[in-house]
Design a protein around this motif. Structure first.
Motif, PDB file in Angstrom:
ATOM      1  N   ALA A  77     -37.915 -31.061 -66.404  1.00  0.00           N
ATOM      2  CA  ALA A  77     -36.710 -31.868 -66.164  1.00  0.00           C
ATOM      3  C   ALA A  77     -37.046 -33.256 -65.625  1.00  0.00           C
ATOM      4  N   GLU A  78     -38.260 -33.432 -65.087  1.00  0.00           N
ATOM      5  CA  GLU A  78     -38.660 -34.718 -64.536  1.00  0.00           C
ATOM      6  C   GLU A  78     -39.199 -35.683 -65.598  1.00  0.00           C
ATOM      7  N   VAL A  79     -39.301 -35.210 -66.833  1.00  0.00           N
ATOM      8  CA  VAL A  79     -39.894 -36.010 -67.905  1.00  0.00           C
ATOM      9  C   VAL A  79     -39.012 -37.211 -68.242  1.00  0.00           C
ATOM     10  N   GLU A  80     -39.652 -38.358 -68.530  1.00  0.00           N
ATOM     11  CA  GLU A  80     -38.946 -39.543 -69.032  1.00  0.00           C
ATOM     12  C   GLU A  80     -38.771 -39.377 -70.542  1.00  0.00           C
ATOM     13  N   GLU A  93     -50.076 -25.784 -63.337  1.00  0.00           N
ATOM     14  CA  GLU A  93     -48.644 -25.743 -63.652  1.00  0.00           C
ATOM     15  C   GLU A  93     -48.211 -27.021 -64.363  1.00  0.00           C
ATOM     16  N   ASP A  94     -48.694 -28.171 -63.868  1.00  0.00           N
ATOM     17  CA  ASP A  94     -48.347 -29.446 -64.498  1.00  0.00           C
ATOM     18  C   ASP A  94     -49.034 -29.591 -65.852  1.00  0.00           C
ATOM     19  N   GLY A  95     -50.285 -29.140 -65.949  1.00  0.00           N
ATOM     20  CA  GLY A  95     -50.994 -29.216 -67.219  1.00  0.00           C
ATOM     21  C   GLY A  95     -50.317 -28.393 -68.296  1.00  0.00           C
ATOM     22  N   VAL A  96     -49.882 -27.189 -67.925  1.00  0.00           N
ATOM     23  CA  VAL A  96     -49.178 -26.330 -68.872  1.00  0.00           C
ATOM     24  C   VAL A  96     -47.862 -26.978 -69.281  1.00  0.00           C
ATOM     25  N   ALA A 155     -44.971 -40.010 -69.891  1.00  0.00           N
ATOM     26  CA  ALA A 155     -43.602 -39.527 -69.676  1.00  0.00           C
ATOM     27  C   ALA A 155     -43.516 -38.485 -68.571  1.00  0.00           C
ATOM     28  N   TYR A 156     -44.653 -37.874 -68.220  1.00  0.00           N
ATOM     29  CA  TYR A 156     -44.647 -36.801 -67.224  1.00  0.00           C
ATOM     30  C   TYR A 156     -45.180 -37.341 -65.899  1.00  0.00           C
TER      31      TYR A 156
END
Length: 361
Positions: free
Chosen positions: A42-45, A301-304, A251-252
């Motif tokens: 949900a935090e993605v641009e 978690e972020d990489g996945v 974007a992340y």
């Protein structure tokens, strides 16, 4: 019997590749909380993801243009729309069965533009060989730019996670001996007149015309009409691949601070994941990208999450535009606006004066 055996082999190949993809996906996501993943996504641009998809679509268009450049010296000039639809259909076919797309795109171009499948497939093989060379060159660049991190990645993957699959040195010796022996045996066979022996075989006589067209397609790169346009389009394809990857990284939030060289490294690692013999790189892409980003301090978690965003967005693009390509393809009559060779590549004559080409059509 032979037909049913081939069908069974294809089914087994599909089941095995699908099982491998599902096993890899399970392994990557087994310790992840879906609620946590969704909160991170949900935090993605998203505007950057949209830009990434647009760039990805441009890379497919340039690939279609480059395919036309390979077909030109063989006397075929299909409309760019036909080759573009063929490329998109090939990608969506690869989502179903690995490597099916290469055959599917050639079959479509045969039906709609009259380019023989064997000739088209030869040019596609040439394309794939060139892609392999490009990814290997980029791998060398990445190793030079990110040597320490790449070394750490291989140590992690091969020495820690790969202990159970290590082979003793004598196994590699046997493999090398087998390959050398096979090469020497083939060399000896053809030196002793093996080609003449083959030509007396009915099966070879039936396959020879197809093989010649296939080889002709591969050799098309040696007689390009527009070599500068070909190499510029090759550069643009990989530039667009890079921009597509790096825009998604930016974007992340957790990966937005990574350098441009890391973006190139992710492109290379993800490329090997997409080349894995599983449907659409599922599982393999996520596994490699997530583990590679760990080396740069990005949490698993972020990489996945970022791997899932990159892969899923591109997969959705392929499904949407590939489905549209299939629908549009149904509306194009068989051989409508067919690309008739401007010349016979060997005789230098027009198709109208070449009985062999007329018969082939």
């Amino acid at each position: 019997m032979a037909s049913s055996s081939r069908r069974l082999r294809k089914i087994l190949q599909y089941v095995v590749s699908l099982a491998a993809a599902l096993a890899l996906l399970f392994w990557v996501f087994r310790k992840q909380s879906w609620e946590d993943i969704w909160s991170r996504i949900a935090e993605v641009e998203w505007y950057l993801i949209v830009l990434s998809l647009i760039v990805g679509l441009l890379s497919h268009l340039v690939r279609a243009f480059r395919w036309n450049l390979l077909l030109e010296p063989l006397g075929y000039r299909p409309p760019i729309g036909h080759t573009f639809l063929s490329v998109l259909m090939g990608y969506i076919a690869n989502l179903a069965i690995p490597r099916l797309g290469e055959v599917a795109r050639c079959a479509f171009l045969d039906r709609k533009s009259g380019v023989p499948v064997a000739t088209g497939f030869g040019t596609v093989v040439m394309e794939r060989l060139l892609d392999l060379i490009c990814i290997l060159l980029l791998t060398g660049v990445v190793i030079a730019l990110e040597f320490t991190h790449v070394l750490d990645f291989f140590k992690e993957m091969l020495l820690e996670k790969g202990r159970s699959v290590q082979f003793p040195i004598w196994v590699w010796g046997l493999v090398a001996a087998f390959l050398v022996g096979a090469f020497v045996a083939l060399w000896w066979f053809f030196r002793r007149g093996g080609r003449a022996v083959l030509r007396r075989q009915p099966l070879y006589q039936r396959l020879e015309p197809i093989l010649l067209k296939f080889i002709e397609g591969i050799a098309s790169i040696r007689k390009l009409d527009r070599p500068i346009a070909f190499w510029v389009s090759t550069f643009l394809i990989w530039l667009f691949y890079y921009l597509m990857t790096y825009l998604a990284i930016l974007a992340y939030p957790a990966t937005s601070g990574l350098s441009v060289s890391v973006g190139l490294a992710v492109l290379v690692v993800g490329g090997f994941g997409m080349a894995a013999p599983v449907q659409g790189g599922f599982g393999a892409y996520h596994f490699l990208v997530a583990n590679f980003l760990l080396i740069y301090g990005v949490a698993m978690e972020d990489g996945v999450a970022v791997a899932a965003v990159m892969h899923t967005s591109q997969t959705i693009l392929v499904i949407v535009v590939g489905s549209l390509a299939l629908l549009i393809g149904l509306l194009i009559p068989r051989h409508a606006n067919a690309s008739i060779p401007t010349k016979d590549p060997e005789l230098g004559t027009s198709p109208a004066s070449s009985p062999s080409l007329e018969t082939e059509r």
